[in-house]
Design a protein around this motif. Structure first.
Motif, PDB file in Angstrom:
ATOM      1  N   GLU A  82       0.831  -1.199   0.000  1.00 30.89           N
ATOM      2  CA  GLU A  82       0.000   0.000   0.000  1.00 30.89           C
ATOM      3  C   GLU A  82       0.866   1.249   0.000  1.00 30.89           C
ATOM      4  OE1 GLU A  82      -2.769   0.090   3.208  1.00 30.89           O
ATOM      5  OE2 GLU A  82      -3.570   2.051   2.691  1.00 30.89           O
ATOM      6  N   GLY A  83       1.934   1.212   0.782  1.00 31.21           N
ATOM      7  CA  GLY A  83       2.838   2.355   0.841  1.00 31.21           C
ATOM      8  C   GLY A  83       3.509   2.623  -0.492  1.00 31.21           C
ATOM      9  N   ARG A  84       3.920   1.578  -1.157  1.00 25.92           N
ATOM     10  CA  ARG A  84       4.569   1.760  -2.466  1.00 25.92           C
ATOM     11  C   ARG A  84       3.602   2.344  -3.475  1.00 25.92           C
ATOM     12  NH1 ARG A  84       6.877  -3.150  -0.656  1.00 25.92           N
ATOM     13  NH2 ARG A  84       5.340  -4.415  -1.764  1.00 25.92           N
ATOM     14  N   PHE A  85       2.320   1.955  -3.400  1.00 30.76           N
ATOM     15  CA  PHE A  85       1.318   2.537  -4.298  1.00 30.76           C
ATOM     16  C   PHE A  85       1.121   4.012  -3.990  1.00 30.76           C
ATOM     17  CE2 PHE A  85      -3.098   3.909  -4.759  1.00 30.76           C
ATOM     18  CZ  PHE A  85      -3.247   3.816  -6.131  1.00 30.76           C
ATOM     19  N   ILE A  86       1.010   4.363  -2.719  1.00 31.75           N
ATOM     20  CA  ILE A  86       0.789   5.762  -2.324  1.00 31.75           C
ATOM     21  C   ILE A  86       1.943   6.627  -2.799  1.00 31.75           C
ATOM     22  CG2 ILE A  86       0.692   7.311  -0.310  1.00 31.75           C
ATOM     23  CD1 ILE A  86      -0.905   5.063   1.100  1.00 31.75           C
ATOM     24  N   THR A  92       4.442   4.732  14.566  1.00 38.11           N
ATOM     25  CA  THR A  92       3.664   3.749  13.809  1.00 38.11           C
ATOM     26  C   THR A  92       3.593   4.014  12.316  1.00 38.11           C
ATOM     27  OG1 THR A  92       1.586   4.965  14.197  1.00 38.11           O
ATOM     28  CG2 THR A  92       2.217   3.283  15.824  1.00 38.11           C
ATOM     29  N   PHE A  93       4.042   5.181  11.846  1.00 39.00           N
ATOM     30  CA  PHE A  93       3.939   5.462  10.416  1.00 39.00           C
ATOM     31  C   PHE A  93       4.686   4.401   9.603  1.00 39.00           C
ATOM     32  CE2 PHE A  93       5.709   7.576   6.565  1.00 39.00           C
ATOM     33  CZ  PHE A  93       4.508   7.720   5.898  1.00 39.00           C
ATOM     34  N   ASP A  94       3.970   3.727   8.722  1.00 41.15           N
ATOM     35  CA  ASP A  94       4.562   2.673   7.906  1.00 41.15           C
ATOM     36  C   ASP A  94       4.233   2.842   6.426  1.00 41.15           C
ATOM     37  OD1 ASP A  94       1.884   2.058   7.887  1.00 41.15           O
ATOM     38  OD2 ASP A  94       2.102   0.032   8.701  1.00 41.15           O
ATOM     39  N   GLY A  95       3.715   4.002   6.053  1.00 44.08           N
ATOM     40  CA  GLY A  95       3.401   4.248   4.650  1.00 44.08           C
ATOM     41  C   GLY A  95       1.999   3.865   4.258  1.00 44.08           C
ATOM     42  N   THR A  96       1.265   3.129   5.108  1.00 46.00           N
ATOM     43  CA  THR A  96      -0.127   2.817   4.793  1.00 46.00           C
ATOM     44  C   THR A  96      -0.976   4.066   5.021  1.00 46.00           C
ATOM     45  OG1 THR A  96      -0.433   1.945   7.031  1.00 46.00           O
ATOM     46  CG2 THR A  96       0.100   0.367   5.290  1.00 46.00           C
ATOM     47  N   TRP A  97      -2.207   4.044   4.507  1.00 45.29           N
ATOM     48  CA  TRP A  97      -2.963   5.282   4.401  1.00 45.29           C
ATOM     49  C   TRP A  97      -3.296   5.920   5.744  1.00 45.29           C
ATOM     50  CZ3 TRP A  97      -3.364   8.848   1.015  1.00 45.29           C
ATOM     51  CH2 TRP A  97      -4.380   9.801   1.101  1.00 45.29           C
ATOM     52  N   SER A  98      -3.746   5.129   6.730  1.00 38.20           N
ATOM     53  CA  SER A  98      -4.279   5.791   7.926  1.00 38.20           C
ATOM     54  C   SER A  98      -3.892   5.121   9.244  1.00 38.20           C
ATOM     55  CB  SER A  98      -5.805   5.868   7.846  1.00 38.20           C
ATOM     56  OG  SER A  98      -6.378   4.578   7.849  1.00 38.20           O
ATOM     57  N   ARG A  99      -2.938   4.204   9.224  1.00 35.66           N
ATOM     58  CA  ARG A  99      -2.580   3.553  10.487  1.00 35.66           C
ATOM     59  C   ARG A  99      -2.092   4.568  11.517  1.00 35.66           C
ATOM     60  NH1 ARG A  99       2.508  -0.319  12.015  1.00 35.66           N
ATOM     61  NH2 ARG A  99       1.789  -0.809  14.124  1.00 35.66           N
ATOM     62  N   HIS A 100      -1.306   5.543  11.073  1.00 32.72           N
ATOM     63  CA  HIS A 100      -0.721   6.532  11.985  1.00 32.72           C
ATOM     64  C   HIS A 100      -1.657   7.693  12.264  1.00 32.72           C
ATOM     65  CE1 HIS A 100      -0.288   8.267   8.030  1.00 32.72           C
ATOM     66  NE2 HIS A 100      -0.116   9.446   8.593  1.00 32.72           N
ATOM     67  N   SER A 101      -2.736   7.813  11.488  1.00 31.30           N
ATOM     68  CA  SER A 101      -3.601   9.000  11.587  1.00 31.30           C
ATOM     69  C   SER A 101      -4.973   8.625  12.151  1.00 31.30           C
ATOM     70  CB  SER A 101      -3.713   9.687  10.232  1.00 31.30           C
ATOM     71  OG  SER A 101      -4.149   8.774   9.230  1.00 31.30           O
ATOM     72  N   CYS A 102      -5.914   8.298  11.283  1.00 35.55           N
ATOM     73  CA  CYS A 102      -7.281   8.047  11.732  1.00 35.55           C
ATOM     74  C   CYS A 102      -7.387   6.813  12.621  1.00 35.55           C
ATOM     75  CB  CYS A 102      -8.206   7.920  10.529  1.00 35.55           C
ATOM     76  SG  CYS A 102      -8.220   9.404   9.487  1.00 35.55           S
ATOM     77  N   GLN A 103      -6.710   5.726  12.235  1.00 36.84           N
ATOM     78  CA  GLN A 103      -6.771   4.520  13.049  1.00 36.84           C
ATOM     79  C   GLN A 103      -6.077   4.724  14.391  1.00 36.84           C
ATOM     80  OE1 GLN A 103      -5.810   0.819  10.981  1.00 36.84           O
ATOM     81  NE2 GLN A 103      -6.232   1.815   9.030  1.00 36.84           N
ATOM     82  N   ALA A 104      -4.944   5.429  14.379  1.00 38.43           N
ATOM     83  CA  ALA A 104      -4.227   5.694  15.625  1.00 38.43           C
ATOM     84  C   ALA A 104      -5.067   6.549  16.564  1.00 38.43           C
ATOM     85  CB  ALA A 104      -2.898   6.375  15.329  1.00 38.43           C
ATOM     86  N   ALA A 105      -5.761   7.543  16.007  1.00 40.45           N
ATOM     87  CA  ALA A 105      -6.612   8.392  16.836  1.00 40.45           C
ATOM     88  C   ALA A 105      -7.731   7.583  17.481  1.00 40.45           C
ATOM     89  CB  ALA A 105      -7.187   9.525  15.998  1.00 40.45           C
ATOM     90  N   SER A 106      -8.313   6.669  16.735  1.00 45.78           N
ATOM     91  CA  SER A 106      -9.396   5.843  17.272  1.00 45.78           C
ATOM     92  C   SER A 106      -8.895   4.946  18.393  1.00 45.78           C
ATOM     93  CB  SER A 106     -10.004   4.998  16.153  1.00 45.78           C
ATOM     94  OG  SER A 106     -10.500   5.805  15.117  1.00 45.78           O
ATOM     95  N   LEU A 107      -7.726   4.362  18.212  1.00 41.38           N
ATOM     96  CA  LEU A 107      -7.166   3.500  19.250  1.00 41.38           C
ATOM     97  C   LEU A 107      -6.829   4.304  20.498  1.00 41.38           C
ATOM     98  CD1 LEU A 107      -6.200   0.676  20.016  1.00 41.38           C
ATOM     99  CD2 LEU A 107      -3.981   1.215  18.983  1.00 41.38           C
ATOM    100  N   LEU A 108      -6.256   5.474  20.304  1.00 43.82           N
ATOM    101  CA  LEU A 108      -5.921   6.329  21.440  1.00 43.82           C
ATOM    102  C   LEU A 108      -7.174   6.769  22.185  1.00 43.82           C
ATOM    103  CD1 LEU A 108      -3.651   7.805  22.954  1.00 43.82           C
ATOM    104  CD2 LEU A 108      -3.870   9.668  21.298  1.00 43.82           C
ATOM    105  N   TRP A 109      -8.234   7.064  21.441  1.00 42.75           N
ATOM    106  CA  TRP A 109      -9.508   7.456  22.056  1.00 42.75           C
ATOM    107  C   TRP A 109     -10.068   6.329  22.920  1.00 42.75           C
ATOM    108  CZ3 TRP A 109     -14.768   7.170  19.255  1.00 42.75           C
ATOM    109  CH2 TRP A 109     -15.761   7.765  20.032  1.00 42.75           C
ATOM    110  N   SER A 110      -9.946   5.093  22.449  1.00 41.76           N
ATOM    111  CA  SER A 110     -10.459   3.958  23.223  1.00 41.76           C
ATOM    112  C   SER A 110      -9.700   3.789  24.536  1.00 41.76           C
ATOM    113  CB  SER A 110     -10.369   2.673  22.393  1.00 41.76           C
ATOM    114  OG  SER A 110      -9.017   2.277  22.201  1.00 41.76           O
ATOM    115  N   ARG A 111      -8.456   4.232  24.561  1.00 38.95           N
ATOM    116  CA  ARG A 111      -7.635   4.089  25.773  1.00 38.95           C
ATOM    117  C   ARG A 111      -7.800   5.269  26.720  1.00 38.95           C
ATOM    118  NH1 ARG A 111      -2.118   2.242  22.551  1.00 38.95           N
ATOM    119  NH2 ARG A 111      -2.761   0.075  22.108  1.00 38.95           N
ATOM    120  N   THR A 112      -8.023   6.474  26.164  1.00 36.01           N
ATOM    121  CA  THR A 112      -8.132   7.677  26.983  1.00 36.01           C
ATOM    122  C   THR A 112      -9.344   8.483  26.541  1.00 36.01           C
ATOM    123  OG1 THR A 112      -6.639   8.877  25.492  1.00 36.01           O
ATOM    124  CG2 THR A 112      -5.641   7.780  27.388  1.00 36.01           C
TER     125      THR A 112
END
Length: 286
Positions: A87-91, A181-201
């Protein structure tokens, strides 16, 4: 309770021009900034750029902006990581890496200064409710994201509009997490990370319904409602996200046959569609 930040004195932050500007500023981007100015009078509008925009539409709005040129390298954004995933290579090959770099710039700007961040394909309709400024950080929800490893859909938060106080803990933690966590995929470090952080705090973030900040969904139906139909506005809508990356290029038709070449002054003045009718009020008389 934290001191309320008045809407009129709030600062807006936009990120644009991370790549060389080979074309004049597009009308859509002008209307983003112009609608922000009219809907939020008195607000300071900060544009974080690397390559300065140009052209007739830019000339009409530039004097109303506070300009900040960003460095050639953005801390935390590591382009070499695009090679780690398919996915990162495509982006990277599609030239969409600027969107990821903007993810890091927006978080750092808000951690340092606070205010409201919005993508440049935002259109402002009504002022954000004053009660939102009582919270340290505010995000809007978006459609659930499917985990590529498990196939399970998880709640997701969109980072196209962010309201925050300087030094908000949620944003500081999010920025640190994004760097790791940034690995070049579209949203692991952004939208998905925010959702996970919200679930914890959960207490560190206030979340609003998706239609407050985005209006129409990021799918074929939503884009049709924006550019081909005259659709009713959802109750409570304050701004519209146009999801430009899904339809901008003329050769991309999986979401819409509409493209940036069709979004011109004639279209805005004459089309009886949702976006055109809203945007036409911000064009000077022909």
């Amino acid at each position: 309770m934290p001191e309320k930040l008045p809407t009129e004195s709030s600062a807006f932050h936009f990120v644009f021009g991370l790549k060389p500007q080979n074309e004049p500023l597009h009308l859509m981007h002008y209307l983003c900034l112009r609608s922000c100015r009219h809907v939020h009078p008195g607000s300071k509008i900060h544009l974080h750029y690397r390559h300065l925009p140009h052209g007739p539409w830019w000339d009409r709005i530039a004097a109303e902006l506070i300009l900040h040129q960003v460095d050639e390298q953005t801390p935390g954004f590591d382009p070499t990581r695009y090679q780690d995933t398919r996915e990162g290579r495509f982006i990277a090959s599609a030239g969409l890496d600027y969107a990821h770099e903007a993810d890091f710039i927006r978080l750092r700007a808000l951690v340092d200064h606070g205010g409201i961040y919005a993508d440049m394909d935002t259109f402002f309709v009504r002022p954000y409710p004053r009660t939102l400024y009582q919270h340290d950080c505010v995000l809007g929800e978006e459609s659930p994201m499917r985990d590529p490893q498990t196939g399970i859909q998880r709640p997701s938060l969109c980072n196209a509009v962010i309201i925050a106080r300087p030094g908000a803990k949620f944003l500081s933690d999010w920025l640190s997490n994004a760097i790791d966590t940034f690995d070049g995929t579209w949203s692991r470090h952004s939208c998905q990370a925010a959702s996970l952080l919200w679930s914890r705090t959960p207490a560190s973030l206030h979340v609003v319904p998706w239609w407050w900040f985005y209006g129409f969904p990021a799918n074929r139906q939503g884009i049709t409602q924006l550019f081909e139909e005259d659709a009713p506005l959802p109750e409570g809508l304050c701004s519209i996200h146009l999801w430009a990356h899904l339809w901008w290029r003329a050769d991309r038709t999986d979401f819409s046959a509409f493209h940036e070449g069709l979004l011109n002054e004639t279209h805005i003045r004459s089309a009886k569609t949702t976006y055109a009718k809203l945007a036409s009020q911000f064009l000077e008389p022909s």
